[in-house]
Design a protein around this motif. Structure first.
Motif, PDB file in Angstrom:
ATOM      1  N   MET A   1       0.645  -1.203   0.044  1.00 46.58           N
ATOM      2  CA  MET A   1       0.028  -0.005  -0.100  1.00 46.58           C
ATOM      3  C   MET A   1       0.812   1.387   0.054  1.00 46.58           C
ATOM      4  SD  MET A   1      -2.992   1.127   2.443  1.00 46.58           S
ATOM      5  CE  MET A   1      -4.603   1.526   1.675  1.00 46.58           C
ATOM      6  N   LYS A   2       1.926   1.193   0.607  1.00 44.27           N
ATOM      7  CA  LYS A   2       3.099   2.315   0.762  1.00 44.27           C
ATOM      8  C   LYS A   2       3.325   2.753  -0.666  1.00 44.27           C
ATOM      9  CE  LYS A   2       7.484   3.825   2.398  1.00 44.27           C
ATOM     10  NZ  LYS A   2       8.612   3.408   2.799  1.00 44.27           N
ATOM     11  N   ASN A   3       3.543   1.877  -1.819  1.00 44.23           N
ATOM     12  CA  ASN A   3       4.117   2.433  -2.994  1.00 44.23           C
ATOM     13  C   ASN A   3       2.869   2.954  -3.925  1.00 44.23           C
ATOM     14  OD1 ASN A   3       6.617   1.781  -2.747  1.00 44.23           O
ATOM     15  ND2 ASN A   3       6.649  -0.251  -3.734  1.00 44.23           N
ATOM     16  N   LEU A   4       1.643   2.494  -3.361  1.00 42.40           N
ATOM     17  CA  LEU A   4       0.447   2.762  -4.062  1.00 42.40           C
ATOM     18  C   LEU A   4       0.323   4.330  -3.743  1.00 42.40           C
ATOM     19  CD1 LEU A   4      -1.896   2.507  -6.053  1.00 42.40           C
ATOM     20  CD2 LEU A   4      -3.179   1.418  -3.965  1.00 42.40           C
ATOM     21  N   LEU A   5       0.385   4.715  -2.428  1.00 37.89           N
ATOM     22  CA  LEU A   5       0.307   5.835  -1.872  1.00 37.89           C
ATOM     23  C   LEU A   5       1.444   6.938  -2.550  1.00 37.89           C
ATOM     24  CD1 LEU A   5      -0.156   5.389   1.617  1.00 37.89           C
ATOM     25  CD2 LEU A   5      -1.808   6.356   0.165  1.00 37.89           C
ATOM     26  N   LEU A   6       2.784   6.225  -2.690  1.00 34.10           N
ATOM     27  CA  LEU A   6       3.649   7.352  -3.418  1.00 34.10           C
ATOM     28  C   LEU A   6       3.245   7.425  -4.963  1.00 34.10           C
ATOM     29  CD1 LEU A   6       6.799   5.564  -1.705  1.00 34.10           C
ATOM     30  CD2 LEU A   6       5.892   7.605  -1.363  1.00 34.10           C
ATOM     31  N   PHE A   7       2.736   6.517  -5.457  1.00 32.73           N
ATOM     32  CA  PHE A   7       2.306   6.605  -7.061  1.00 32.73           C
ATOM     33  C   PHE A   7       1.354   7.686  -6.960  1.00 32.73           C
ATOM     34  CE2 PHE A   7      -1.020   5.315 -10.206  1.00 32.73           C
ATOM     35  CZ  PHE A   7      -0.192   5.464 -11.326  1.00 32.73           C
ATOM     36  N   GLU A  53      11.888   6.895  -8.707  1.00 34.19           N
ATOM     37  CA  GLU A  53      11.850   6.310  -7.179  1.00 34.19           C
ATOM     38  C   GLU A  53      10.600   4.991  -7.327  1.00 34.19           C
ATOM     39  OE1 GLU A  53      10.298   7.462  -2.869  1.00 34.19           O
ATOM     40  OE2 GLU A  53      10.973   9.059  -4.213  1.00 34.19           O
ATOM     41  N   LEU A  54       9.597   5.198  -8.251  1.00 35.51           N
ATOM     42  CA  LEU A  54       8.561   4.194  -8.296  1.00 35.51           C
ATOM     43  C   LEU A  54       8.976   3.306  -9.248  1.00 35.51           C
ATOM     44  CD1 LEU A  54       5.684   6.556  -7.786  1.00 35.51           C
ATOM     45  CD2 LEU A  54       6.325   4.754  -6.143  1.00 35.51           C
ATOM     46  N   ASP A  55      10.192   3.233  -9.982  1.00 34.80           N
ATOM     47  CA  ASP A  55      10.119   2.426 -11.060  1.00 34.80           C
ATOM     48  C   ASP A  55       9.501   2.560 -12.214  1.00 34.80           C
ATOM     49  OD1 ASP A  55      12.210   0.615 -12.412  1.00 34.80           O
ATOM     50  OD2 ASP A  55      10.954  -1.148 -11.767  1.00 34.80           O
ATOM     51  N   LEU A  56       9.034   3.681 -12.548  1.00 34.49           N
ATOM     52  CA  LEU A  56       8.108   4.004 -13.694  1.00 34.49           C
ATOM     53  C   LEU A  56       8.686   4.416 -14.919  1.00 34.49           C
ATOM     54  CD1 LEU A  56       5.312   5.953 -11.653  1.00 34.49           C
ATOM     55  CD2 LEU A  56       4.929   3.734 -13.063  1.00 34.49           C
ATOM     56  N   ASP A  76       0.976  -0.209 -15.215  1.00 36.12           N
ATOM     57  CA  ASP A  76      -0.240  -1.144 -15.000  1.00 36.12           C
ATOM     58  C   ASP A  76      -0.461  -1.759 -13.949  1.00 36.12           C
ATOM     59  OD1 ASP A  76      -0.984  -0.347 -17.730  1.00 36.12           O
ATOM     60  OD2 ASP A  76      -0.215  -2.041 -18.657  1.00 36.12           O
ATOM     61  N   GLN A  77       0.659  -1.797 -13.374  1.00 39.87           N
ATOM     62  CA  GLN A  77       0.714  -2.809 -11.948  1.00 39.87           C
ATOM     63  C   GLN A  77       0.070  -1.688 -10.589  1.00 39.87           C
ATOM     64  OE1 GLN A  77       4.288  -4.371 -10.553  1.00 39.87           O
ATOM     65  NE2 GLN A  77       3.922  -4.207  -8.382  1.00 39.87           N
ATOM     66  N   TYR A  78       0.552  -0.548 -10.855  1.00 36.29           N
ATOM     67  CA  TYR A  78      -0.118   0.464  -9.874  1.00 36.29           C
ATOM     68  C   TYR A  78      -1.827   0.704 -10.102  1.00 36.29           C
ATOM     69  CZ  TYR A  78       4.518   1.685  -8.243  1.00 36.29           C
ATOM     70  OH  TYR A  78       5.608   1.915  -7.519  1.00 36.29           O
ATOM     71  N   LEU A  93      -5.045  -5.468   3.095  1.00 32.59           N
ATOM     72  CA  LEU A  93      -4.451  -4.300   2.854  1.00 32.59           C
ATOM     73  C   LEU A  93      -3.403  -4.103   3.860  1.00 32.59           C
ATOM     74  CD1 LEU A  93      -7.210  -2.418   1.014  1.00 32.59           C
ATOM     75  CD2 LEU A  93      -5.430  -3.041  -0.032  1.00 32.59           C
ATOM     76  N   LYS A  94      -3.341  -4.861   5.014  1.00 33.41           N
ATOM     77  CA  LYS A  94      -2.622  -4.782   6.319  1.00 33.41           C
ATOM     78  C   LYS A  94      -3.200  -3.499   7.050  1.00 33.41           C
ATOM     79  CE  LYS A  94       1.552  -7.188   4.977  1.00 33.41           C
ATOM     80  NZ  LYS A  94       1.323  -7.561   3.385  1.00 33.41           N
ATOM     81  N   LEU A  95      -4.354  -3.303   7.145  1.00 36.97           N
ATOM     82  CA  LEU A  95      -5.275  -2.253   7.680  1.00 36.97           C
ATOM     83  C   LEU A  95      -5.972  -2.685   8.923  1.00 36.97           C
ATOM     84  CD1 LEU A  95      -6.287   0.080   4.682  1.00 36.97           C
ATOM     85  CD2 LEU A  95      -4.305   0.319   6.330  1.00 36.97           C
ATOM     86  N   THR A  96      -5.424  -3.614   9.595  1.00 40.70           N
ATOM     87  CA  THR A  96      -6.235  -4.508  10.871  1.00 40.70           C
ATOM     88  C   THR A  96      -6.594  -3.370  11.999  1.00 40.70           C
ATOM     89  OG1 THR A  96      -4.128  -5.184  11.601  1.00 40.70           O
ATOM     90  CG2 THR A  96      -5.070  -6.602  10.402  1.00 40.70           C
TER      91      THR A  96
END
Length: 123
Positions: A1-7, A53-56, A76-78, A93-96
């Protein structure tokens, strides 16, 4: 989820969104992006660093110029991760912690409104 936020933070900037649109179509070097966006070389390079940084970014060297394009596989992965938010559980999503709060929310369903009457908090 961290990388999605960065994206999402990456594309939330107007200039980076313009760069994304351009690089999805064709490869460009920094000087071409400078001209198209009326920005300095340092500004364009700084914006491109978010994508790196996001390998985009794909980079292709041609004599002394580096041409950039979007790494479609990573892009496409993002996008797939973003779409998957709808079907992913909070646990996945590790949002327990949020899931626990959500489960306890029903305890606060009935509250006193300004007139002292009991009712729903959202009415």
């Amino acid at each position: 989820m961290k990388n999605l936020l960065l994206f999402l933070k990456c594309i939330a900037d107007e200039n980076r969104l313009k760069i994304l649109k351009l690089l999805l179509g064709d490869p460009y070097c920094v000087c071409q992006l400078q001209e198209l966006l009326s920005k300095s070389q340092s500004s364009i390079s700084q914006h491109l660093s978010y994508f790196k940084e996001l390998d985009l970014l794909n980079e292709r060297q041609s004599s002394k110029w580096t041409y950039y394009s979007i790494n479609r596989k990573k892009y496409d992965q993002y996008l797939a991760e973003l779409i998957a938010l709808n079907s992913s559980s909070l646990k996945e999503l590790k949002l327990t912690e949020l899931e626990e709060k959500l489960n306890n929310l029903s305890a606060a369903e009935v509250i006193a409104n300004t007139n002292g009457e009991k009712g729903s908090c959202c009415n």
